[in-house]
Design a protein around this motif. Structure first.
Motif, PDB file in Angstrom:
ATOM      1  N   TRP A  70      12.811   4.499   0.173  1.00 24.39           N
ATOM      2  CA  TRP A  70      11.915   5.057  -0.853  1.00 24.39           C
ATOM      3  C   TRP A  70      10.962   6.096  -0.260  1.00 24.39           C
ATOM      4  O   TRP A  70      10.551   7.028  -0.955  1.00 24.39           O
ATOM      5  CB  TRP A  70      11.195   3.958  -1.619  1.00 24.39           C
ATOM      6  CG  TRP A  70       9.891   3.457  -1.094  1.00 24.39           C
ATOM      7  CD1 TRP A  70       8.757   4.182  -0.846  1.00 24.39           C
ATOM      8  CD2 TRP A  70       9.549   2.089  -0.793  1.00 24.39           C
ATOM      9  NE1 TRP A  70       7.742   3.362  -0.400  1.00 24.39           N
ATOM     10  CE2 TRP A  70       8.190   2.086  -0.372  1.00 24.39           C
ATOM     11  CE3 TRP A  70      10.228   0.892  -0.869  1.00 24.39           C
ATOM     12  CZ2 TRP A  70       7.533   0.910  -0.013  1.00 24.39           C
ATOM     13  CZ3 TRP A  70       9.568  -0.275  -0.513  1.00 24.39           C
ATOM     14  CH2 TRP A  70       8.250  -0.258  -0.081  1.00 24.39           C
ATOM     15  N   SER A  71      10.619   5.956   1.010  1.00 25.19           N
ATOM     16  CA  SER A  71       9.765   6.961   1.648  1.00 25.19           C
ATOM     17  C   SER A  71      10.477   8.305   1.744  1.00 25.19           C
ATOM     18  O   SER A  71       9.867   9.365   1.547  1.00 25.19           O
ATOM     19  CB  SER A  71       9.344   6.484   3.045  1.00 25.19           C
ATOM     20  OG  SER A  71       8.568   5.309   2.968  1.00 25.19           O
ATOM     21  N   THR A  72      11.765   8.260   2.035  1.00 21.70           N
ATOM     22  CA  THR A  72      12.554   9.487   2.097  1.00 21.70           C
ATOM     23  C   THR A  72      12.631  10.162   0.730  1.00 21.70           C
ATOM     24  O   THR A  72      12.525  11.387   0.614  1.00 21.70           O
ATOM     25  CB  THR A  72      13.975   9.185   2.609  1.00 21.70           C
ATOM     26  OG1 THR A  72      13.886   8.552   3.896  1.00 21.70           O
ATOM     27  CG2 THR A  72      14.800  10.458   2.730  1.00 21.70           C
ATOM     28  N   MET A  98       0.830  -1.204   0.000  1.00 23.49           N
ATOM     29  CA  MET A  98       0.000   0.000   0.000  1.00 23.49           C
ATOM     30  C   MET A  98       0.867   1.258   0.000  1.00 23.49           C
ATOM     31  O   MET A  98       0.654   2.186  -0.799  1.00 23.49           O
ATOM     32  CB  MET A  98      -0.913  -0.001   1.228  1.00 23.49           C
ATOM     33  CG  MET A  98      -1.810   1.223   1.351  1.00 23.49           C
ATOM     34  SD  MET A  98      -2.628   1.340   2.971  1.00 23.49           S
ATOM     35  CE  MET A  98      -1.252   1.998   3.942  1.00 23.49           C
ATOM     36  N   ILE A  99       1.865   1.292   0.873  1.00 22.60           N
ATOM     37  CA  ILE A  99       2.755   2.450   0.954  1.00 22.60           C
ATOM     38  C   ILE A  99       3.563   2.593  -0.333  1.00 22.60           C
ATOM     39  O   ILE A  99       3.775   3.705  -0.835  1.00 22.60           O
ATOM     40  CB  ILE A  99       3.679   2.313   2.178  1.00 22.60           C
ATOM     41  CG1 ILE A  99       2.844   2.343   3.463  1.00 22.60           C
ATOM     42  CG2 ILE A  99       4.736   3.412   2.206  1.00 22.60           C
ATOM     43  CD1 ILE A  99       3.590   1.886   4.692  1.00 22.60           C
ATOM     44  N   ILE A 135       5.105  14.958   0.471  1.00 23.95           N
ATOM     45  CA  ILE A 135       5.798  14.995   1.763  1.00 23.95           C
ATOM     46  C   ILE A 135       5.057  14.166   2.813  1.00 23.95           C
ATOM     47  O   ILE A 135       5.663  13.367   3.537  1.00 23.95           O
ATOM     48  CB  ILE A 135       5.961  16.456   2.223  1.00 23.95           C
ATOM     49  CG1 ILE A 135       6.847  17.223   1.232  1.00 23.95           C
ATOM     50  CG2 ILE A 135       6.544  16.522   3.628  1.00 23.95           C
ATOM     51  CD1 ILE A 135       6.893  18.720   1.461  1.00 23.95           C
ATOM     52  N   VAL A 136       3.735  14.342   2.894  1.00 27.77           N
ATOM     53  CA  VAL A 136       2.945  13.624   3.897  1.00 27.77           C
ATOM     54  C   VAL A 136       2.918  12.125   3.615  1.00 27.77           C
ATOM     55  O   VAL A 136       3.138  11.290   4.516  1.00 27.77           O
ATOM     56  CB  VAL A 136       1.524  14.195   3.962  1.00 27.77           C
ATOM     57  CG1 VAL A 136       0.642  13.345   4.870  1.00 27.77           C
ATOM     58  CG2 VAL A 136       1.552  15.642   4.447  1.00 27.77           C
ATOM     59  N   ILE A 137       2.647  11.757   2.373  1.00 31.59           N
ATOM     60  CA  ILE A 137       2.573  10.335   2.015  1.00 31.59           C
ATOM     61  C   ILE A 137       3.925   9.667   2.190  1.00 31.59           C
ATOM     62  O   ILE A 137       4.018   8.525   2.649  1.00 31.59           O
ATOM     63  CB  ILE A 137       2.037  10.185   0.581  1.00 31.59           C
ATOM     64  CG1 ILE A 137       0.557  10.596   0.540  1.00 31.59           C
ATOM     65  CG2 ILE A 137       2.198   8.752   0.085  1.00 31.59           C
ATOM     66  CD1 ILE A 137      -0.041  10.661  -0.848  1.00 31.59           C
ATOM     67  N   GLY A 138       4.999  10.370   1.854  1.00 34.17           N
ATOM     68  CA  GLY A 138       6.331   9.809   2.063  1.00 34.17           C
ATOM     69  C   GLY A 138       6.607   9.500   3.521  1.00 34.17           C
ATOM     70  O   GLY A 138       7.277   8.512   3.848  1.00 34.17           O
TER      71      GLY A 138
END
Length: 426
Positions: A90-92, A25-26, A181-184
């Motif tokens: 990958w989130s960063t 999901m992320i 930014i928020v989703i990351g």
């Protein structure tokens, strides 16, 4: 199933599947943010359709390289530690995407995002292979893959909450940055949950080389290349990835620029579309379990379900002729269900080839599948030249059928033998 499953309880393997669902999901939330905000980003940076296609090309080729890299690494190091590392990475990069200043910086971010997101799949498939029985894997892979739909469902809704209503009042082009930014930042929380939930020793050790299926030697790649099943899967993943990724990346633009839907309408439908893909994914896994419970062999059940999903995906041809209206949206929902339903079958076929080299196998196949990425550039160029999406949309849904035909020609008939009832374990 692992001994850890007995220690943790009867349904521990489904809890692990839930964690994999969240990771997928992320993965898709970070990936889908750009496609949902494509029109805004395109206007902000003054991009052509072909240049937008470049973002998808770079993402895809970097994903291909990352698949090879992390596929090899996943077979050598602890997946318990590698998995949260790639997710944090990958989130960063997702957060950094929201700080892009132009075409080049966005291109770099998309490349890095693709590279690190690729690490998710070797890790996830190693985990499902380890904790699921053979007859349960299609369902486990359905749960894993359904996270893609869940992420894609939530992304446009989050975007609407952040920027959708404000634009009507004051069209500030910089508002597109906040969702990145928020989703990351969401991915950082998953890493903590994973490390708390999966303790050292929870995941079973990989099978010893002398117990593997024939590819367990230092020349693992040569072993795969000699196997007809590998080439069957190589063509299959190239075909299904072409269909899925093109629709995923271009659907919001097709609805807005190709059929005249408003931005908010396209966002809401994008969520509905991925609800349909989630349903299709879960139904594909459940249908395979049902067929096996009725006496169909595991292999044959997967083939039947794949064929049914390929028929639904081919309805893109119908969608290309339909104008703005409910019939168009209905057909697209059916296409979505079929297109994602292909993946659990493919993953389950892949898990038949090897145990100790599954990470490398997944990486190589993913690399080949993402070689379809340059199609995005030419898809965009076709739109620039004709001003229409219709021809590309009409053709893309037929790719999974090509994969099925090649698969049936190459996969050995001996693997289609009837599965005994003892294999059917829930």
């Amino acid at each position: 199933m692992s001994s850890s499953g007995n220690v943790h309880g009867k349904y521990w393997h489904w809890w692990v599947s839930g964690l994999l669902l969240l990771a997928t999901m992320i993965n898709y939330m970070d990936r889908q943010t750009l496609s949902n905000l494509a029109v805004r980003v395109q206007e902000s940076f003054e991009l052509t359709e072909e240049q937008y296609g470049d973002f998808e090309v770079v993402f895809g080729l970097s994903f291909a390289v990352g698949s090879l890299f992390f596929g090899v690494i996943a077979d050598r190091v602890s997946v318990r530690l590698l998995y949260p590392f790639v997710l944090v990475a990958w989130s960063t990069i997702g957060i950094a995407t929201g700080l892009s200043t132009g075409y080049r910086s966005m291109l770099i971010c998309r490349g890095l995002l693709g590279f690190f997101e690729a690490g998710h799949w070797p890790c996830a498939l190693i985990v499902t292979q380890a904790v699921m029985t053979r007859s349960n894997r299609a369902m486990g892979n359905s749960v894993l893959q359904s996270g893609a739909s869940l992420g894609a469902i939530l992304t446009p809704l989050i975007i609407i909450l952040m920027v959708g209503k404000k634009v009507a009042e004051s069209p500030d082009q910089s508002q597109w940055r906040l969702p990145f930014i928020v989703i990351g930042g969401v991915g950082l929380l998953w890493a903590v949950l994973w490390l708390v939930s999966i303790r050292p020793g929870d995941l079973p050790k990989r099978m010893a080389p002398d117990k593997d299926d024939g590819t367990a030697n230092v020349f693992w790649l040569a072993g795969f290349l000699r196997d007809r099943r590998f080439w069957a899967l190589a063509v299959m993943v190239l075909c299904i990835n072409t269909s899925w990724q093109l629709i995923r990346a271009w659907l919001p633009k097709f609805l807005q620029q190709g059929r005249g839907y408003t931005e908010n309408e396209a966002w809401y439908f994008n969520s509905a579309y991925f609800i349909a893909t989630d349903v299709g994914c879960i139904v594909a896994g459940a249908a395979t379990l049902w067929l096996v419970s009725r006496g169909t062999s595991v292999h044959r059940g997967r083939v039947y379900v794949y064929g049914a999903c390929a028929m639904l995906a081919a309805l893109t041809t119908v969608a290309s002729f339909l104008p703005h209206g409910w019939p168009l949206l209905g057909v697209l929902l059916v296409v979505g269900a079929g297109t994602l339903g292909l993946f659990p079958c493919y993953y389950s076929f892949t898990q038949e080839l090897s145990t100790i080299h599954l990470g490398k196998l997944t990486g190589v196949l993913s690399f080949l599948g993402w070689m379809s990425s340059p199609v995005h550039k030419y898809f965009g160029r076709l739109i620039d030249q004709t001003g229409k999406f219709d021809l590309g949309i009409a053709l893309v849904g037929w790719a999974p059928f090509v994969g099925l035909i090649v698969f049936l020609l190459l996969w050995p008939k001996m693997d289609a033998s009837t599965t005994s009832r003892s294999e059917i374990e829930i």
